[in-house]
Design a protein around this motif. Structure first.
Motif, PDB file in Angstrom:
ATOM      1  N   ARG A  38       0.836  -1.197   0.000  1.00 24.25           N
ATOM      2  CA  ARG A  38       0.000   0.000   0.000  1.00 24.25           C
ATOM      3  C   ARG A  38       0.871   1.246   0.000  1.00 24.25           C
ATOM      4  NH1 ARG A  38      -2.589  -0.400   6.130  1.00 24.25           N
ATOM      5  NH2 ARG A  38      -0.680   0.174   7.287  1.00 24.25           N
ATOM      6  N   GLN A  39       0.286   2.320  -0.509  1.00 21.93           N
ATOM      7  CA  GLN A  39       0.986   3.596  -0.531  1.00 21.93           C
ATOM      8  C   GLN A  39       0.023   4.699  -0.144  1.00 21.93           C
ATOM      9  OE1 GLN A  39       2.931   4.618  -4.246  1.00 21.93           O
ATOM     10  NE2 GLN A  39       4.352   5.964  -3.169  1.00 21.93           N
ATOM     11  N   ALA A  40       0.344   5.347   0.980  1.00 26.43           N
ATOM     12  CA  ALA A  40      -0.448   6.469   1.449  1.00 26.43           C
ATOM     13  C   ALA A  40       0.091   7.766   0.834  1.00 26.43           C
ATOM     14  CB  ALA A  40      -0.387   6.549   2.968  1.00 26.43           C
ATOM     15  N   LYS A  43       3.820   9.188   1.181  1.00 20.34           N
ATOM     16  CA  LYS A  43       4.642   8.153   1.811  1.00 20.34           C
ATOM     17  C   LYS A  43       5.111   7.143   0.773  1.00 20.34           C
ATOM     18  CE  LYS A  43       2.578   8.395   6.419  1.00 20.34           C
ATOM     19  NZ  LYS A  43       1.991   7.601   7.536  1.00 20.34           N
ATOM     20  N   GLU A  89      -5.446   5.339   9.533  1.00 22.10           N
ATOM     21  CA  GLU A  89      -4.077   5.187   9.021  1.00 22.10           C
ATOM     22  C   GLU A  89      -3.927   4.062   8.002  1.00 22.10           C
ATOM     23  OE1 GLU A  89      -5.059   5.324  12.229  1.00 22.10           O
ATOM     24  OE2 GLU A  89      -3.819   4.007  13.493  1.00 22.10           O
ATOM     25  N   ASP A  90      -4.977   3.297   7.797  1.00 19.42           N
ATOM     26  CA  ASP A  90      -4.968   2.288   6.728  1.00 19.42           C
ATOM     27  C   ASP A  90      -5.317   2.894   5.375  1.00 19.42           C
ATOM     28  OD1 ASP A  90      -6.482   0.034   9.059  1.00 19.42           O
ATOM     29  OD2 ASP A  90      -4.383   0.041   8.402  1.00 19.42           O
ATOM     30  N   THR A  91      -5.697   4.159   5.353  1.00 17.80           N
ATOM     31  CA  THR A  91      -6.034   4.827   4.098  1.00 17.80           C
ATOM     32  C   THR A  91      -4.828   4.845   3.170  1.00 17.80           C
ATOM     33  OG1 THR A  91      -7.728   6.229   5.103  1.00 17.80           O
ATOM     34  CG2 THR A  91      -6.724   7.016   3.069  1.00 17.80           C
ATOM     35  N   ALA A  92      -5.018   4.312   1.962  1.00 18.71           N
ATOM     36  CA  ALA A  92      -3.922   4.205   0.994  1.00 18.71           C
ATOM     37  C   ALA A  92      -4.459   3.613  -0.304  1.00 18.71           C
ATOM     38  CB  ALA A  92      -2.811   3.319   1.538  1.00 18.71           C
ATOM     39  N   GLN A 119      -8.174   2.165  -4.314  1.00 17.65           N
ATOM     40  CA  GLN A 119      -8.154   3.125  -3.217  1.00 17.65           C
ATOM     41  C   GLN A 119      -8.978   2.615  -2.044  1.00 17.65           C
ATOM     42  OE1 GLN A 119      -6.595   6.347  -2.959  1.00 17.65           O
ATOM     43  NE2 GLN A 119      -7.272   6.115  -0.819  1.00 17.65           N
ATOM     44  N   THR A 121     -10.192   4.162   1.636  1.00 16.15           N
ATOM     45  CA  THR A 121     -10.260   5.360   2.465  1.00 16.15           C
ATOM     46  C   THR A 121     -11.048   5.035   3.719  1.00 16.15           C
ATOM     47  OG1 THR A 121     -10.200   6.794   0.509  1.00 16.15           O
ATOM     48  CG2 THR A 121     -10.934   7.781   2.588  1.00 16.15           C
TER      49      THR A 121
END
Length: 124
Positions: A38-40, A43, A89-92, A119, A121
């Protein structure tokens, strides 16, 4: 040509669940390990989970251990990521990837094919 297509992302409230799917084609699916990354925003892409060719071995990032479950169905050429107790914080963007080998790997350089991402969110 190898193709990986993710689906199942969306918007969910904190504490909720989502199930991501990744459909693979163009390669003998059961001969390779698979992974989720995953990529936020702002980051670097990070490892989330991986599963061996048979499904007998799995590995998880500490941040998702106990909340996420990776699985695969070789008959359907698919890999899944069940995500429970989701946090903001799992949003990515979540990516499915195919490993070069049979075993589980955390290093993204071991993965040679990637999906386009889906995605996720999580709202607070």
């Amino acid at each position: 040509q190898v193709q990986l297509v993710e689906s199942g992302g969306g918007l969910v409230q904190a504490g909720g669940s989502l199930r991501l799917s990744c459909a693979a084609s163009g390669r003998t699916f059961s001969s390779y390990a698979m992974g989720w990354f995953r990529q936020a925003p702002g980051k670097e892409r990070e490892f989330v989970a991986a599963i061996s060719w048979s499904g007998g071995r799995t590995d998880y990032a500490d941040s998702v251990k106990g909340r996420f479950t990776i699985s695969r169905d070789n008959a359907k050429n698919s890999v899944y990521l069940q995500m429970n107790s989701l946090k903001p914080e799992d949003t990515a963007v979540y990516y499915c990837a195919s490993d070069r080998t049979l075993g589980v790997d955390r290093n993204e350089r071991q993965y040679d094919y990637w999906g386009q991402g889906t995605q996720v969110t999580v709202s607070s």
